[in-house]
Motif scaffolding. Structure first.
Motif, PDB file in Angstrom:
ATOM      1  N   GLU A 203       0.581  -1.183   0.105  1.00  0.00           N
ATOM      2  CA  GLU A 203       0.257  -0.359   0.144  1.00  0.00           C
ATOM      3  C   GLU A 203       0.895   1.412  -0.014  1.00  0.00           C
ATOM      4  N   SER A 204       2.362   1.297   0.596  1.00  0.00           N
ATOM      5  CA  SER A 204       2.668   2.113   0.675  1.00  0.00           C
ATOM      6  C   SER A 204       4.898   1.371   1.276  1.00  0.00           C
ATOM      7  N   SER A 205       4.713   2.160  -0.154  1.00  0.00           N
ATOM      8  CA  SER A 205       6.396   1.788   0.059  1.00  0.00           C
ATOM      9  C   SER A 205       7.226   2.398  -0.702  1.00  0.00           C
ATOM     10  N   TRP A 206       8.966   2.017  -0.636  1.00  0.00           N
ATOM     11  CA  TRP A 206      10.246   2.220  -1.595  1.00  0.00           C
ATOM     12  C   TRP A 206      11.086   1.485  -1.876  1.00  0.00           C
ATOM     13  N   ILE A 207      11.562   2.165  -3.150  1.00  0.00           N
ATOM     14  CA  ILE A 207      12.600   0.733  -3.554  1.00  0.00           C
ATOM     15  C   ILE A 207      13.892   2.530  -3.888  1.00  0.00           C
ATOM     16  N   ALA A 208      14.765   2.031  -3.828  1.00  0.00           N
ATOM     17  CA  ALA A 208      15.695   2.672  -4.277  1.00  0.00           C
ATOM     18  C   ALA A 208      17.570   2.013  -4.613  1.00  0.00           C
ATOM     19  N   TYR A 209      17.523   2.258  -5.858  1.00  0.00           N
ATOM     20  CA  TYR A 209      18.925   1.608  -6.703  1.00  0.00           C
ATOM     21  C   TYR A 209      19.924   2.542  -7.554  1.00  0.00           C
ATOM     22  N   THR A 210      21.523   2.552  -7.645  1.00  0.00           N
ATOM     23  CA  THR A 210      22.872   2.966  -7.680  1.00  0.00           C
ATOM     24  C   THR A 210      22.427   2.837  -9.201  1.00  0.00           C
ATOM     25  N   SER A 211      22.908   3.954  -9.881  1.00  0.00           N
ATOM     26  CA  SER A 211      22.364   4.078 -11.667  1.00  0.00           C
ATOM     27  C   SER A 211      24.350   5.253 -11.688  1.00  0.00           C
ATOM     28  N   ALA A 212      24.862   4.666 -12.804  1.00  0.00           N
ATOM     29  CA  ALA A 212      25.784   5.283 -13.562  1.00  0.00           C
ATOM     30  C   ALA A 212      25.945   5.701 -14.897  1.00  0.00           C
ATOM     31  N   GLY A 213      26.737   6.023 -14.843  1.00  0.00           N
ATOM     32  CA  GLY A 213      26.509   6.089 -17.083  1.00  0.00           C
ATOM     33  C   GLY A 213      27.319   7.575 -17.014  1.00  0.00           C
ATOM     34  N   ILE A 214      26.962   8.089 -18.436  1.00  0.00           N
ATOM     35  CA  ILE A 214      27.780   9.796 -19.329  1.00  0.00           C
ATOM     36  C   ILE A 214      26.510  10.520 -19.483  1.00  0.00           C
TER      37      ILE A 214
END
Length: 416
Positions: A203-214
């Motif tokens: 019902e309520s949540s969060w998700i996060a992730y790392t990312s890299a690039g140009i």
């Protein structure tokens, strides 16, 4: 929200989604632009390129021995760029320089903190995503810089939580009444499914992730901006992407070599979702500049022409390099053309005015691959063009194509 905060939010929000980088840049410019010194309209192939490049990335094996430009030239057959890309395969410098970008800093700790935000920030500081960039090919004719590349990213590090994340007083962006799946579309394999499956299962949540690039395109090593003309990139899988860019070299550049900088960054992005909507939170990025130097090939031909016609006067300039033919026509036109064009940048379809120029080479018509035009503050109109490299031993004419009446051979401009 100030301009820089909005820009950073949109850059992270649009990264990896279904907008091509060219369209991302256009969105950012339109949203953050405070003044419009000239009205511009470009008939872009950007959306087509994004689709075709995605097909390339997910397709079968490519012909052995071809570089990235050669691979793309086969996939773009019929889309107007295969000639340019094929010639780049032949004349571009084979660089094949590989750089591993590591954003880690000694002494960083990932200890849990009082809030979700602080815990995530510490985790990113301790384990930021990095990647390996390979610059495969590059070419510069003094007016345009072309380069092809591939990127192998570190695997993303995922973080999840139930409920809205603590420690965030104001999200970077909020989308009331939306869901992540209904608003965003991440094209990287598996990314969309991972995010939506978590957010939609609570019902309520969060998700996060790392990312890299140009970033998109490149700048001169001294920091001078270079405008992106065309290009795109797409993911083969969650880690690997491949693509190319074409950027404009600033006018007056005369050096025999060009040092250019590709901007690398590493960051973390968080999405949250509840019954009220979707929330986006960006984290401070780490950045590095990657600089490369290649020779400038000035084997070009400059052509000029002009004329006085019933409704307007025109002067044209063109440059033919080993890769392409580019240039522009500057016109003093009727007030009616200026008024209708200036109202919305598209022109009025009931007014018959010049839409673009085609090239006639030895009696054979060549299509304009990158037609567009500018409306200058002084009322003059500038029509830009790009063609495949024409034969230079035959007469070359620019032929105007009008909105209603089509081509006007009686207004051809001889280039010489």
């Amino acid at each position: 929200m100030n301009d820089e905060k909005l820009r950073r939010a949109m850059q992270n929000c649009l990264s990896g989604v279904t907008f091509s980088p060219m369209r991302q840049q256009a969105v950012l410019r339109r949203v953050t632009e405070k003044e419009t010194p000239r009205t511009r309209r470009r008939l872009s192939l950007g959306l087509v390129l994004a689709v075709v490049l995605a097909l390339l990335m997910t397709g079968g094996a490519v012909a052995a021995g071809l570089g990235v430009f050669g691979q793309l030239s086969r996939q773009f057959a019929g889309y107007g760029l295969e000639g340019e890309l094929s010639r780049l395969e032949d004349v571009a410098t084979v660089v094949n320089q590989q750089i591993t970008v590591d954003f880690r800093q000694p002494g960083a700790s990932s200890n849990a903190s009082a809030t979700d935000y602080e815990t995530l920030l510490a985790a990113f500081e301790a384990q930021p995503a990095g990647f390996t960039l390979t610059l495969h090919q590059a070419y510069c004719d003094g007016q345009r810089l072309y380069f092809s590349f591939s990127i192998a990213q570190d695997d993303p590090v995922w973080y999840r939580g139930v409920g809205l994340p603590t420690g965030i007083d104001e999200f970077t962006a909020e989308y009331e009444g939306e869901t992540y799946g209904g608003l965003f579309g991440d094209t990287r394999p598996g990314m969309q499914e991972t995010i939506t499956s978590w957010l939609d299962s609570h019902e309520s949540s969060w998700i996060a992730y790392t990312s890299a690039g140009i970033g998109d395109g490149a700048d001169l090593a001294d920091g001078t901006d270079m405008e992106v003309v065309e290009g795109d990139r797409a993911f083969i899988d969650q880690r690997t992407s491949q693509g190319y860019y074409t950027v404009l070299v600033p006018e007056g550049y005369t050096a025999d070599t060009i040092a250019f900088t590709i901007h690398a960054s590493s960051g973390m992005i968080l999405y949250a979702q509840d019954a009220e909507g979707v929330y986006l939170q960006n984290f401070p990025e780490r950045r590095q500049d990657l600089t490369f130097t290649i020779p400038v090939n000035r084997d070009t031909v400059s052509l000029h022409g002009g004329g006085h016609f019933a409704q307007y006067t025109a002067s044209a300039s063109a440059t033919i390099s080993q890769v392409t033919m580019t240039g522009e026509v500057t016109m003093r036109v009727p007030d009616e053309w200026v008024a209708t064009f200036g109202m919305n940048g598209d022109g009025d379809p009931v007014v018959d005015y010049i839409l673009w120029y085609d090239l006639v080479a030895g009696g054979q018509q060549m299509d304009n691959h990158n037609a567009g035009w500018y409306l200058q503050p002084d009322g003059s109109m500038i029509s830009i063009f790009q063609f495949d490299v024409p034969p230079t031993d035959v007469p070359l004419y620019l032929r105007p194509v009008y909105t209603l009446s089509g081509p006007h051979p009686n207004e051809d401009i001889l280039l010489q």
